[in-house]
Design a protein around this motif. Structure first.
Motif: not given
Length: 405
Positions: A134, A212, A215, A352, A355-356, A359
């Motif tokens: 992502n 994105i 979202d 995000k 989580d990443n 990113f």
């Protein structure tokens, strides 16, 4: 502006809605590579025969490419423009043939097909690979801290983006070499049944977007569907979508949006700084002579500039034509909605990033670059609206959305 000023080539008839609907299933103009599409695309890439770069006895290297656009879209035309520049500049030593979307693999299958060598290269956008990683969406699907497409390309080349992109592709095992190019203008909020005047208008709205931005519009209350580009107009025609965004007046006109909607909302932060991507299979690219690699790099930059100039010419003409010839009404997205878009992106980006790590790394790099680049831009460039109003009278580019009682 006189309608007679339109060139014969550009003033082609707009495809009818019914004709478009019949061919829509074969058209895959644009959409994010969400996981469902990515899985199908990966399977498709495996089912096609390999197509290695061919070197003839005279030393000519031939490559077979595919774009992620239907042949009629101006985006495919940009892909052909790039290939011609390379073919001309190499004197024919490298010959790139560009096929339209679906010729070898579906549009969403480009990354897998190029990485595996089924195709030698391709033309698309990075957000199409969103389902793989992502962080790739940050090359197009965000407010980009106020940067436009050209600023984001500056960040990519000089602010660390190029190295981060290589790191991301390595993290997913993609055997590709990527050249982002061709800055897009700010993309419209989209096509609607009636003007959007307040945030509440998004509640329950069946809306198409990608990356994105899914979202973002979900947070605004919309029921989002990430349909491929070729399916958007048929879905709107059947009432499966209330509204949708795509990209620009030229592509939107060719896809048939004016046949199913007469309300065009301009300005949005959901895709404020996107660009195209030229992609090579890395193994085949690495085997090219240094001279050819240098030509590819400079041809990419030349194509980037030329695309920007062509876009201004073509998009502005089609912007006039959809209004004068097809009865489209253009409105500016209210500032209250634009401001809310920026605010809503904050928690999305925070989640995000948590989580990443990649990113987060890309986001922080962009923010650092934008802090000085956007300030410099705002402080340096004079207000074009003032000059336009002086020379052409106070004719706003888009009407304010009508206020509801």
């Amino acid at each position: 502006m006189s309608k007679k000023s339109v060139s014969p080539v550009h003033d082609r008839p707009n495809p009818s809605r019914r004709k478009f609907l019949k061919s829509a299933a074969a058209s895959t103009a644009a959409a994010a590579a969400v996981p469902m599409f990515a899985m199908a695309a990966e399977k498709a890439a495996d089912t096609k025969p390999a197509a290695p770069a061919v070197v003839s006895s005279t030393g000519v290297t031939s490559m077979r490419w595919q774009s992620t656009w239907p042949a009629k879209d101006i985006f495919h035309e940009y892909a052909l423009d790039f290939a011609k520049k390379v073919n001309d500049m190499t004197g024919g030593d490298l010959r790139i043939e560009v096929l339209p979307a679906g010729a070898v693999v579906p549009a969403f299958g480009l990354l897998d097909a190029v990485s595996k060598g089924t195709l030698d290269g391709g033309h698309g956008v990075l957000v199409y690979h969103y389902g793989k990683q992502n962080a790739l969406a940050l090359w197009g699907s965000s407010p980009a801290f106020g940067m436009d497409g050209n600023m984001l390309l500056s960040w990519h080349k000089y602010g660390g983006g190029k190295e981060l992109l290589t790191k991301i592709y390595n993290s997913i095992g993609a055997n590709v070499v990527s050249f982002p190019y061709g800055p897009h203008p700010t993309q419209p909020l989209g096509w609607f049944k009636k003007p959007v005047t307040k945030l509440e208008d998004f509640k329950g709205l069946k809306y198409r977007t990608v990356g994105i931005s899914i979202d973002l519009f979900t947070a605004l209350g919309a029921a989002v569907n990430a349909l491929p580009g070729g399916e958007i107009v048929p879905a709107m025609d059947r009432g499966l979508l209330d509204a949708a965004e795509f990209n620009n007046a030229t592509s939107d006109r060719l896809l048939g949006f004016p046949d199913v909607s007469k309300v065009y909302m301009l300005q949005s932060f959901h895709q404020n700084a996107e660009q195209f991507e030229i992609m090579f299979n890395k193994t085949k690219y690495d085997a090219l002579p240094a001279k050819i690699k240098a030509i590819i790099a400079y041809a990419t930059e030349a194509a980037s500039a030329d695309m920007s100039w062509k876009a201004i010419d073509r998009y502005s003409q089609d912007y006039i034509d959809i209004q004068e010839k097809q009865g489209v009404k253009v409105y500016k997205t209210p500032d209250s909605i634009l401001r809310k878009q920026i605010e809503v992106f904050d928690p999305i980006m925070e989640k995000k990033s948590a989580d990443n790590p990649l990113f987060k790394e890309v986001l922080e790099s962009q923010k650092k670059f934008a802090a000085r680049a956007v300030k410099w831009d705002l402080d340096t460039y004079v207000n074009r609206r003032m000059a336009y109003d002086y020379y052409f009278g106070k004719k706003p580019a888009a009407k304010a959305a009508p206020k509801k009682a």
